[in-house]
Design an enzyme around this catalytic site. Structure first.
Site, PDB file in Angstrom:
ATOM      1  N   GLN A  37       0.826  -1.207   0.000  1.00 14.57           N
ATOM      2  CA  GLN A  37       0.000   0.000   0.000  1.00 14.57           C
ATOM      3  C   GLN A  37       0.862   1.259   0.000  1.00 14.57           C
ATOM      4  O   GLN A  37       2.058   1.209   0.283  1.00 14.57           O
ATOM      5  CB  GLN A  37      -0.894   0.006   1.240  1.00 14.57           C
ATOM      6  CG  GLN A  37      -0.127  -0.080   2.537  1.00 14.57           C
ATOM      7  CD  GLN A  37      -0.955  -0.620   3.680  1.00 14.57           C
ATOM      8  OE1 GLN A  37      -2.165  -0.471   3.712  1.00 14.57           O
ATOM      9  NE2 GLN A  37      -0.304  -1.266   4.652  1.00 14.57           N
ATOM     10  N   GLN A  68      -8.881   3.358  19.584  1.00 14.48           N
ATOM     11  CA  GLN A  68      -8.035   2.290  20.127  1.00 14.48           C
ATOM     12  C   GLN A  68      -8.620   1.722  21.412  1.00 14.48           C
ATOM     13  O   GLN A  68      -8.630   0.501  21.613  1.00 14.48           O
ATOM     14  CB  GLN A  68      -6.619   2.820  20.402  1.00 14.48           C
ATOM     15  CG  GLN A  68      -6.023   3.728  19.361  1.00 14.48           C
ATOM     16  CD  GLN A  68      -5.588   3.023  18.085  1.00 14.48           C
ATOM     17  OE1 GLN A  68      -5.869   1.850  17.890  1.00 14.48           O
ATOM     18  NE2 GLN A  68      -4.895   3.732  17.217  1.00 14.48           N
ATOM     19  N   ASP A  92      -0.061   0.245  13.601  1.00 18.30           N
ATOM     20  CA  ASP A  92       0.413   1.446  14.285  1.00 18.30           C
ATOM     21  C   ASP A  92       0.701   1.193  15.761  1.00 18.30           C
ATOM     22  O   ASP A  92       1.325   2.022  16.429  1.00 18.30           O
ATOM     23  CB  ASP A  92      -0.586   2.597  14.136  1.00 18.30           C
ATOM     24  CG  ASP A  92      -2.002   2.214  14.557  1.00 18.30           C
ATOM     25  OD1 ASP A  92      -2.180   1.758  15.704  1.00 18.30           O
ATOM     26  OD2 ASP A  92      -2.919   2.348  13.736  1.00 18.30           O
ATOM     27  N   GLU A 112       0.351  -8.663  11.581  1.00 22.01           N
ATOM     28  CA  GLU A 112       0.202  -7.496  10.706  1.00 22.01           C
ATOM     29  C   GLU A 112       0.864  -7.810   9.367  1.00 22.01           C
ATOM     30  O   GLU A 112       2.017  -8.266   9.329  1.00 22.01           O
ATOM     31  CB  GLU A 112       0.846  -6.276  11.360  1.00 22.01           C
ATOM     32  CG  GLU A 112       1.185  -5.120  10.427  1.00 22.01           C
ATOM     33  CD  GLU A 112      -0.031  -4.486   9.765  1.00 22.01           C
ATOM     34  OE1 GLU A 112       0.029  -4.230   8.542  1.00 22.01           O
ATOM     35  OE2 GLU A 112      -1.032  -4.237  10.467  1.00 22.01           O
ATOM     36  N   ASP A 161      -8.303  -4.962  13.650  1.00 22.20           N
ATOM     37  CA  ASP A 161      -8.120  -3.529  13.411  1.00 22.20           C
ATOM     38  C   ASP A 161      -7.726  -3.361  11.952  1.00 22.20           C
ATOM     39  O   ASP A 161      -6.545  -3.247  11.621  1.00 22.20           O
ATOM     40  CB  ASP A 161      -7.056  -2.966  14.348  1.00 22.20           C
ATOM     41  CG  ASP A 161      -6.806  -1.484  14.126  1.00 22.20           C
ATOM     42  OD1 ASP A 161      -7.665  -0.830  13.506  1.00 22.20           O
ATOM     43  OD2 ASP A 161      -5.747  -0.987  14.554  1.00 22.20           O
ATOM     44  N   SER A 163      -8.142  -1.806   7.849  1.00 22.54           N
ATOM     45  CA  SER A 163      -8.447  -0.610   7.078  1.00 22.54           C
ATOM     46  C   SER A 163      -9.856  -0.768   6.511  1.00 22.54           C
ATOM     47  O   SER A 163     -10.551  -1.750   6.769  1.00 22.54           O
ATOM     48  CB  SER A 163      -7.418  -0.406   5.963  1.00 22.54           C
ATOM     49  OG  SER A 163      -7.301  -1.575   5.171  1.00 22.54           O
ATOM     50  N   ASP A 164     -10.306   0.195   5.726  1.00 27.26           N
ATOM     51  CA  ASP A 164     -11.671   0.183   5.212  1.00 27.26           C
ATOM     52  C   ASP A 164     -11.848  -0.873   4.119  1.00 27.26           C
ATOM     53  O   ASP A 164     -10.864  -1.329   3.512  1.00 27.26           O
ATOM     54  CB  ASP A 164     -12.022   1.577   4.690  1.00 27.26           C
ATOM     55  CG  ASP A 164     -12.122   2.588   5.827  1.00 27.26           C
ATOM     56  OD1 ASP A 164     -13.081   2.487   6.601  1.00 27.26           O
ATOM     57  OD2 ASP A 164     -11.234   3.451   5.947  1.00 27.26           O
ATOM     58  N   TYR A 229     -12.438  10.556  11.392  1.00 26.09           N
ATOM     59  CA  TYR A 229     -12.964   9.504  10.535  1.00 26.09           C
ATOM     60  C   TYR A 229     -14.176  10.029   9.764  1.00 26.09           C
ATOM     61  O   TYR A 229     -14.787  11.018  10.170  1.00 26.09           O
ATOM     62  CB  TYR A 229     -13.358   8.286  11.367  1.00 26.09           C
ATOM     63  CG  TYR A 229     -12.185   7.445  11.839  1.00 26.09           C
ATOM     64  CD1 TYR A 229     -10.883   7.717  11.429  1.00 26.09           C
ATOM     65  CD2 TYR A 229     -12.378   6.378  12.699  1.00 26.09           C
ATOM     66  CE1 TYR A 229      -9.820   6.952  11.860  1.00 26.09           C
ATOM     67  CE2 TYR A 229     -11.313   5.598  13.141  1.00 26.09           C
ATOM     68  CZ  TYR A 229     -10.038   5.892  12.723  1.00 26.09           C
ATOM     69  OH  TYR A 229      -8.986   5.135  13.151  1.00 26.09           O
TER      70      TYR A 229
END
Length: 289
Positions: A37, A68, A92, A112, A161, A163-164, A229
């Site tokens: 990405q 979070q 993150d 991750e 957690d 991403s969209d 957001y």
């Protein structure tokens, strides 16, 4: 960065057509194309540093704690004894930072896909990446699907957690992913996944809930406020393997002193309950029928 015009970063994306959120930029701290990405980290005037993946804001220093804390403590406090937790995504470090605070948590596994997000967060976002320093945490750089296939029946709580739902992350909102999480859970397990906002695409939220309902006995949608957001709000899909489990009422209630000791700025038993009860009438009717 093409998204920066006249000193402003604008989050323009097909997921929320006709609108965008903009931040005035002090400095572009880093940008690169990783294997997976586009990664950008900027310093802003109003929100501190911001992590941006493929043009979408993932977190800002000003308001990241709301997301979070809620994605972490809602599922942890829905479980009677969350000793073993898995985090999928969260490069993150913010979710890890929160999960390791819970006194019942003994071991946290995190997987991750993009190691560069972890490395850059350690360099530019140390207040979140400090979660990686906990002795409770074991970090794997790899694919969350494969990790769960190899760790069946191991976890009390699984937090995704992500991403969209665009590009590779789309698979994290499908029934096959919820089925995989179910197999990776111990009995009485709890899951929590980033669930989008009903303001931009309520039908997507409904379809994700429906995918989850095909695998889990008890499913609910909770919300929290995150100003940076889309529409200032984000939702979570919370589910339990137990039939008629009460997700809206935390099994573990921390005192004010305990919340202060853990440096929780947003989560409490009150915000836990309110997260499930704050839906507009029409939205609740659409999601639950």
């Amino acid at each position: 960065m093409d998204a920066i015009q006249k000193g402003w970063f604008s989050e323009i994306n097909e997921l929320w057509p006709g609108q965008c959120f903009s931040l005035k930029v002090k400095e572009v701290l880093h940008e690169e194309r990783s294997e997976f990405q586009d990664i950008s980290i900027i310093s802003t005037f109003a929100h501190g540093r911001a992590l941006i993946l493929d043009g979408i804001i993932q977190c800002t220093e000003k308001d990241e704690f709301s997301y979070q804390e809620m994605i972490s403590f809602i599922p942890l406090c829905c479980h009677a004894n969350p000793e073993t937790c898995l985090i999928v995504g969260g490069g993150d470090g913010g979710v890890a930072r929160e999960v390791v605070k819970h006194p019942a948590v003994k071991k946290v596994y995190q997987v991750e896909i993009d190691g560069r997000v972890v490395e850059l967060s350690k360099k530019f976002l140390p207040n979140m990446a400090c979660g990686f320093d906990s002795p409770k945490l074991s970090l794997t750089i790899g694919d969350g699907f494969e990790f769960m296939k190899q760790h069946v029946g191991l976890f009390d709580v699984i937090i995704t957690d992500s991403s969209d739902p665009i590009g590779p992350a789309t698979s994290l909102f499908q029934e096959s992913y919820f089925a995989l999480m179910k197999k990776a859970l111990k009995p009485n397990g709890i899951i929590c996944s980033q669930g989008g906002t009903f303001w931009t695409d309520i039908d997507h939220v409904k379809s994700t809930l429906d995918h989850c309902r095909k695998q889990f006995s008890t499913v609910a949608y909770a919300i929290t406020s995150v100003p940076s957001y889309p529409c200032g709000q984000i939702g979570f899909i919370i589910a339990s393997t137990e039939d008629k489990d009460e997700l809206k009422t935390p099994k573990k209630v921390f005192s004010d002193d305990e919340l202060e000791l853990m440096n929780l700025k947003y989560y409490s038993a009150e915000t836990h309950r309110a997260a499930f009860e704050g839906l507009p009438r029409a939205t609740s009717k659409h999601l639950y029928g």
